[in-house]
Design a protein around this motif. Structure first.
Motif, mmCIF file in Angstrom:
data_model
loop_
_atom_site.group_PDB
_atom_site.id
_atom_site.type_symbol
_atom_site.label_atom_id
_atom_site.label_comp_id
_atom_site.label_asym_id
_atom_site.label_seq_id
_atom_site.Cartn_x
_atom_site.Cartn_y
_atom_site.Cartn_z
ATOM 1 N N SER A 44 6.688 0.805 10.180
ATOM 2 C CA SER A 44 7.401 0.469 8.950
ATOM 3 C C SER A 44 8.893 0.570 9.222
ATOM 4 N N ARG A 377 2.274 -1.160 -0.478
ATOM 5 C CA ARG A 377 3.015 -0.645 0.678
ATOM 6 C C ARG A 377 4.509 -0.634 0.397
ATOM 7 N N HIS A 380 7.812 -2.403 4.524
ATOM 8 C CA HIS A 380 7.350 -3.604 5.210
ATOM 9 C C HIS A 380 8.516 -4.583 5.364
ATOM 10 N N GLY A 394 4.710 -2.080 7.290
ATOM 11 C CA GLY A 394 4.935 -1.153 6.193
ATOM 12 C C GLY A 394 3.959 0.009 6.267
#
Length: 424
Positions: A44, A377, A380, A394
């Motif tokens: 991420s 999420r 990302h 993510g």
């Protein structure tokens, strides 16, 4: 990438799932991409860029393993979607880096700032796609930005010159609301004077350029609160203005993504609170100052088990475990997880490695699966290829992803809520 190409899959049996359980028709516009070959590690707070209909991923972090190294290219085919594949590219000794920014102008990708887990940087790395070579712009005080992480950057072309506009992020652990502009033609920085009013200091927000304006939305402030205000900076006059937006205004969030499609800013995902990520989508009409939600939040089968979530919650209360992502105990401090390493700035060595908690479900299926929406999420990346938004990576509850999704942006789907608001 044209819509006709997205729908042209000769010689390929499309994988489908039943989307009738979704009341939201936009879910059917998603496709999960599952390349069969080697792919990037889960991460991420990396960067994603587009050049000649290819997506490039650089760096990133795994909250339990620390900042990641690596530079990857995703080849997207137009005739056989089951032949999409990743390729790892040389980095010429660049070390791990996360929470940086990246833009593309002509054949060059410009990477600014970020952290290796110990040190923040204000160097600008340049990668030339045509000859696959690296160079850099070294910082020159006092006009260049200080070392930054968790900031944003966007490309601005005024017709005579091209610029990288950088805003916010962490400076020595404290959030900033300063703006810096790099003239890409002259390789010179300038600091934009802070006008009044101006946005409050923030990090992990999203940004975009539309016309002669630089827009920012959301992020977290000095108190760790999630913001939902939207501002625009006039790049001709260097003045800020808070937009009095109307419509279905998103709640506060950080770590979300933003792309520009026609006259709309498209927002996907983000974190609303600790362990509360989302996968909803909003559009903001630059012309009408109107927000609209065109994809509601969906409960996609959670890749995190109840036991893993409980372990994460316990780690928050334990002083010996890593701090919760995005906000430390002191809300004014940078969330970078410090790791023990001998690396020098952009050097060869890397932090010690530990097993990732979430390894993800194994699958023998490759190709594209229509109707699969991404898990909730934050951290990302999102890029736009023609009328397709590509999502990569993510994490959720400290569980990182390395999955890829394509969303076909259809103007009447994105605009319909705005048009309905105007009618009503």
């Amino acid at each position: 990438m044209e819509e006709s190409k997205l729908r042209g899959r000769e010689n390929f049996t499309e994988l489908k799932v039943d989307t009738k359980k979704y009341l939201d028709p936009s879910v059917d516009l998603w496709e999960e991409i599952r390349p069969a070959r080697k792919h990037p590690a889960r991460r991420s707070y990396h960067s994603a860029s587009v050049w000649q209909n290819r997506m490039f991923i650089y760096g990133g972090q795994d909250l339990r393993e620390g900042p990641q190294r690596g530079f990857w290219e995703l080849h997207l085919t137009t005739s056989r979607w089951d032949e999409d594949n990743w390729e790892e590219l040389p980095t010429e000794g660049q070390g791990p880096l996360c929470r940086h920014s990246a833009i593309v102008n002509d054949d060059n990708m410009y990477i600014f700032g970020g952290s290796d887990g110990i040190t923040e940087y204000n160097t600008t790395l340049i990668y030339n796609f045509a000859n696959r070579s690296w160079s850099r712009i070294n910082p020159e005080r006092p006009t260049c930005p200080p070392p930054l992480d968790s900031h944003t950057a966007a490309l601005y072309d005024d017709g005579a010159n091209c610029y990288m506009v950088v805003f916010g992020g962490y400076v020595s652990g404290d959030r900033s609301n300063e703006t810096y502009v790099l003239n890409l033609n002259a390789a010179k920085w300038r600091q934009v004077p802070l006008s009044s009013p101006a946005p409050e200091a923030r990090a992990n927000h999203a940004c975009a350029v539309y016309g002669d304006y630089f827009y920012i939305f959301g992020g977290s402030n000095d108190e760790g609160e999630k913001l939902n205000d939207i501002w625009k900076l006039n790049l001709k006059t260097d003045t800020w203005e808070q937009i009095n937006a109307q419509g279905d205004i998103p709640s506060g969030r950080s770590g979300h993504s933003a792309v520009v499609f026609k006259e709309f800013l498209i927002i996907f995902g983000g974190m609303k609170d600790i362990t509360r990520e989302t996968n909803e989508m909003f559009s903001f009409s630059f012309e009408r100052n109107l927000w609209a939600c065109f994809q509601e939040e969906h409960q996609v089968k959670d890749p995190v088990t109840a036991e893993q979530l409980e372990e994460y919650k316990k780690s928050k209360a334990s002083p010996t475990m890593p701090r919760p992502k995005n906000e430390c105990n002191s809300p004014t401090r940078s969330p970078i997880k410090r790791t023990t390493t001998n690396t020098s700035p952009h050097g060869e060595s890397s932090p010690s490695r530990r097993k990732t908690l979430y390894d993800g479900p194994a699958t023998p299926i490759s190709g594209r699966i229509r109707g699969n929406a991404p898990h909730a999420r934050d951290g990302h990346s999102a890029v736009i290829l023609g009328n397709t938004m590509m999502i990569f990576g993510g994490d959720r509850h400290q569980m990182p992803f390395n999955d890829v999704y394509a969303y076909t942006l259809v103007e009447n789907v994105v605009a319909a809520p705005v048009l309905n608001n105007l009618i009503n």
